[in-house]
Design a protein around this motif. Structure first.
Motif, PDB file in Angstrom:
ATOM      1  N   ALA A  22      46.464  44.120  34.066  1.00 52.58           N
ATOM      2  CA  ALA A  22      45.321  44.895  33.584  1.00 52.58           C
ATOM      3  C   ALA A  22      44.117  43.995  33.350  1.00 52.58           C
ATOM      4  O   ALA A  22      42.975  44.380  33.595  1.00 52.58           O
ATOM      5  CB  ALA A  22      45.705  45.635  32.294  1.00 52.58           C
ATOM      6  N   GLN A  23      44.358  42.764  32.884  1.00 53.80           N
ATOM      7  CA  GLN A  23      43.240  41.850  32.659  1.00 53.80           C
ATOM      8  C   GLN A  23      42.492  41.545  33.957  1.00 53.80           C
ATOM      9  O   GLN A  23      41.299  41.334  33.972  1.00 53.80           O
ATOM     10  CB  GLN A  23      43.777  40.549  32.039  1.00 53.80           C
ATOM     11  CG  GLN A  23      44.256  40.689  30.590  1.00 53.80           C
ATOM     12  CD  GLN A  23      43.108  40.931  29.645  1.00 53.80           C
ATOM     13  OE1 GLN A  23      41.957  40.558  29.925  1.00 53.80           O
ATOM     14  NE2 GLN A  23      43.387  41.589  28.540  1.00 53.80           N
ATOM     15  N   ASN A  25      41.756  43.539  36.228  1.00 50.96           N
ATOM     16  CA  ASN A  25      40.908  44.667  36.583  1.00 50.96           C
ATOM     17  C   ASN A  25      39.825  44.929  35.539  1.00 50.96           C
ATOM     18  O   ASN A  25      39.198  45.983  35.568  1.00 50.96           O
ATOM     19  CB  ASN A  25      41.765  45.924  36.753  1.00 50.96           C
ATOM     20  CG  ASN A  25      42.695  45.823  37.946  1.00 50.96           C
ATOM     21  OD1 ASN A  25      42.285  45.372  39.006  1.00 50.96           O
ATOM     22  ND2 ASN A  25      43.951  46.219  37.783  1.00 50.96           N
ATOM     23  N   ASP A  26      39.603  44.009  34.606  1.00 46.70           N
ATOM     24  CA  ASP A  26      38.685  44.252  33.510  1.00 46.70           C
ATOM     25  C   ASP A  26      37.231  44.083  33.974  1.00 46.70           C
ATOM     26  O   ASP A  26      36.884  43.081  34.615  1.00 46.70           O
ATOM     27  CB  ASP A  26      38.984  43.283  32.367  1.00 46.70           C
ATOM     28  CG  ASP A  26      38.429  43.783  31.045  1.00 46.70           C
ATOM     29  OD1 ASP A  26      38.594  43.058  30.054  1.00 46.70           O
ATOM     30  OD2 ASP A  26      37.844  44.882  31.014  1.00 46.70           O
ATOM     31  N   TYR A  27      36.364  45.036  33.642  1.00 48.50           N
ATOM     32  CA  TYR A  27      34.946  45.023  34.029  1.00 48.50           C
ATOM     33  C   TYR A  27      34.058  44.682  32.840  1.00 48.50           C
ATOM     34  O   TYR A  27      32.839  44.788  32.947  1.00 48.50           O
ATOM     35  CB  TYR A  27      34.548  46.392  34.583  1.00 48.50           C
ATOM     36  CG  TYR A  27      35.053  46.641  35.993  1.00 48.50           C
ATOM     37  CD1 TYR A  27      34.198  46.552  37.090  1.00 48.50           C
ATOM     38  CD2 TYR A  27      36.394  46.938  36.222  1.00 48.50           C
ATOM     39  CE1 TYR A  27      34.660  46.776  38.377  1.00 48.50           C
ATOM     40  CE2 TYR A  27      36.864  47.164  37.509  1.00 48.50           C
ATOM     41  CZ  TYR A  27      36.000  47.078  38.587  1.00 48.50           C
ATOM     42  OH  TYR A  27      36.453  47.295  39.866  1.00 48.50           O
ATOM     43  N   GLU A 150      39.521  47.825  27.124  1.00 49.70           N
ATOM     44  CA  GLU A 150      39.572  47.393  28.531  1.00 49.70           C
ATOM     45  C   GLU A 150      38.778  48.391  29.370  1.00 49.70           C
ATOM     46  O   GLU A 150      38.684  49.576  29.017  1.00 49.70           O
ATOM     47  CB  GLU A 150      41.011  47.359  29.034  1.00 49.70           C
ATOM     48  CG  GLU A 150      41.929  46.376  28.325  1.00 49.70           C
ATOM     49  CD  GLU A 150      43.363  46.559  28.762  1.00 49.70           C
ATOM     50  OE1 GLU A 150      43.797  45.837  29.690  1.00 49.70           O
ATOM     51  OE2 GLU A 150      44.056  47.425  28.200  1.00 49.70           O
ATOM     52  N   MET A 152      38.557  49.664  33.503  1.00 52.22           N
ATOM     53  CA  MET A 152      39.252  49.533  34.794  1.00 52.22           C
ATOM     54  C   MET A 152      39.042  50.793  35.610  1.00 52.22           C
ATOM     55  O   MET A 152      38.699  51.859  35.055  1.00 52.22           O
ATOM     56  CB  MET A 152      40.744  49.294  34.552  1.00 52.22           C
ATOM     57  CG  MET A 152      41.458  50.437  33.849  1.00 52.22           C
ATOM     58  SD  MET A 152      43.153  50.011  33.385  1.00 52.22           S
ATOM     59  CE  MET A 152      42.853  48.927  32.001  1.00 52.22           C
TER      60      MET A 152
END
Length: 613
Positions: A22-23, A25-27, A150, A152
């Motif tokens: 998940a990290q 894909n972090d914006y 987060e 994503m």
């Protein structure tokens, strides 16, 4: 159970891998926060404040105010999902310059279908933007401020959500399985320690079920989010009290010292105070004190296990789990709890791990303690089986001893009574008409009397007496009894004409003992009164028979000792007797379903027998 442990480790590793993915894909390019202690600032007012940068997890502890988070979102050509954890955060408001319309709201107190994407995690949809922008997130929570954000794509959000829900469902199912297992174990032996830990494990299940957001997913159609929130907070403030009671019961088996028990009671009082604050509307204060109380509790449990036990006062149940194993458990418990609770108080920041530390703690603590309790339950069961076997063997030996004693008494009575009969014939023949006749007959009668007492006592000990009731008139029965004792001149009979239905032989033994004592111990020329009358006791019809005599030169018997086995008046040593007569009277009257009472009034000794008709 090894399989359960392996499954748990697999879920943990799967979750760590998913978190790392998940990290990627972090914006989010920047994060900062501002604490609005007034809880009243508007967006324009907040923009003028100085925000403090942070990375990863925001830990703000307990506060009655609100937190504003400014997120720098890089340009993106597709919809993004802003994912906010934990799922029990009460209220979130999103201010996004790229969105039209009023600010969006979400949170655990809102229904699931109010969210942009229906999911266990709290979330908002961010529309595409060709340039970087700042969005503002206002966070309001009654519980501790613990916020992890987060951003994503929607596809990545759905994928991570499915994986996390699978892991969280595994967490919840495992806690439920352990709860049911402990409850079944308690049902099997009704042991208080296991029962209290089963209740504690049930509360751990409720906490996990609500905290991960699954309660909101499964119960959204039936229960409002606000009610689920209230239940969650009530579980939080009640859990310490249950934990204190459970651990007190456990540590008492290891000889918990008096001072440590007193501290346990003080902590229980503090927990009740927290519950009172919560119920009276001081929720933030109650939850803040509750988190600190939990930290004190875990430390005190460890101290109690190390310094508060006394092997000399420990119960047999303490052998089930060795004290060193228990100390090791409490040491682990304290370490994991510190990692879990200190971020909640805003004292340290441990990164995203703090989001899951409570769940990991629940799982590992529950598994370890479950193994300890299962081992303890098995040991107690084996101990009880061994104890029951020993008691059964002892009971068998006692029964055999009584049977042998009864057989011995029967043999002795037969072997002694037959020669006595012969001896009596010889005495009657040799000393008839002389001064020795009376002495010889009395001596033989005394021996015969003592043998009969021992025989009756043997029957009582062996529980061999069986009632054989028959019908007879009381007046005739008493008259025959007096003739048998050759006491017509001394005994006055006052009796109603009553028809009894009782065991005539047992009643004869009872009244013979009483009459014989009256003849022996009252003045030789005094009169003895034998009365019989109908009497009702506690609504039951019956008969009252009284033997009254004057107090003799040996004095009155001790009322506290008179019916005890082998009791004799200190002054009666010169008169033949066994000390068994009145004991037999009381026991036999009980067999008849009646009572016997001794009284001493105005230099008169009175024994009153009541029995049902």
């Amino acid at each position: 159970m090894h399989r359960v442990f392996i499954i748990f480790l697999g879920m943990l590793l799967l979750f760590i891998g998913q978190a790392a993915h998940a990290q990627d894909n972090d914006y989010i390019v920047s994060q900062s926060y501002y604490a609005d202690k007034t809880n009243q600032l508007s967006l324009d007012e907040v923009k003028a404040q100085v925000f403090k940068p942070y990375e990863g997890l925001l830990t703000g502890g307990f506060s009655k105010g609100a937190y504003w988070i400014k997120l720098g979102i890089r340009a993106h050509a597709q919809d993004l999902v802003l994912k906010i954890r934990p799922a029990y955060t009460n209220e979130l408001t999103l201010y996004d310059p790229a969105s039209t319309g009023p600010p969006k709201v979400s949170g655990s107190r809102f229904q699931l279908d109010d969210a942009d994407v229906e999911a266990a995690s709290l979330n908002f949809l961010l529309p595409p933007s060709v340039e970087d922008r700042d969005v503002f997130l206002r966070v309001k929570s009654v519980s501790s401020y613990l916020v992890y954000v987060e951003a994503m794509p929607l596809s990545a959000f759905k994928r991570t959500e499915r994986t996390e829900n699978l892991i969280y469902a595994g967490y919840v199912m495992l806690t439920l399985i352990l709860t049911v297992w402990l409850f079944i174990t308690w049902l099997m032996n009704r042991e208080r320690v296991i029962g209290m830990f089963a209740v504690q494990q049930f509360f751990a299940f409720l906490h996990t079920f609500i905290a991960v957001g699954l309660a909101r997913v499964f119960l959204d159609r039936y229960i409002s989010g606000a009610l689920i929130n209230e239940v969650f907070r009530l579980v939080l403030v009640t859990y310490p009290l249950i934990g204190l009671v459970a651990n007190l019961l456990l540590l008492r088996e290891y000889g918990l010292k008096k001072g440590f028990r007193s501290v346990f009671h003080l902590l229980m009082g503090a927990s009740l105070l927290v519950i009172g604050l919560f119920l009276t509307g001081h929720e933030v204060t109650a939850l803040n004190i509750n988190a600190q109380l939990l930290l004190v509790m875990m430390g005190f449990f460890w101290i109690s296990a190390i310094f508060g036990t006394d092997k000399r006062r420990a119960s047999a149940a303490s052998n089930a789990v060795q004290l060193n194993a228990l100390r090791l458990f409490y040491s682990f418990n304290l370490t994991v709890w510190l990692i879990a609770v200190l971020p909640l108080l805003g004292l340290i920041s441990t990164g995203p791990i703090a989001l899951h530390s409570l769940f990991v703690y629940n799982m590992m603590s529950s598994l370890m303690f479950f193994f300890l309790l299962q081992y303890r339950a098995r040991w107690l069961l084996k101990h009880e089986v061994a104890r029951a076997t020993t008691l059964k063997a002892e009971a068998t030996q006692e029964r055999q001893r009584r049977e042998e004693q009864s057989m011995l008494m029967a043999m002795l009575s037969h072997e002694i009574k037959t020669p006595l009969s012969v001896l009596k014939l010889v005495v009657d023949e040799k000393v008839a008409g002389s001064d020795l006749e009376g002495h010889a007959n009395r001596a033989v009668s005394n021996i015969d009397f003592i043998v009969n007492r021992c025989l009756q006592l043997g029957k009582l000990d062996a529980e061999a007496i069986r009632l054989v009731p028959s019908k007879f008139y009381l007046a005739n029965f008493l008259a025959t009894l007096v003739v048998y004792h050759k006491a017509q001149e001394r005994v006055k009979i006052v009796c109603q004409e009553l028809l009894l239905h009782a065991d005539e032989d047992i009643l004869r033994v009872v009244l013979s003992n009483l009459l014989d004592n009256a003849l022996k111990y009252s003045p030789s020329e005094s009169q003895i009164e034998l009365t019989g009358e109908a009497a009702e006791v506690a609504g039951k019809s019956g008969v009252r028979i009284t033997v009254s005599s004057d107090l003799g030169p040996l004095g009155a018997p001790d009322p506290d000792q008179v019916f005890k086995k082998y009791y004799r008046n200190m002054s009666a040593s010169k008169i033949s007797g066994s000390g068994l007569g009145l004991f037999l009277v009381q026991q036999l009257v009980t067999v008849l379903g009646g009572t016997v009472v001794y009284s001493h009034i105005n230099r008169q000794v009175r024994f009153t027998v009541w029995m049902p008709t």
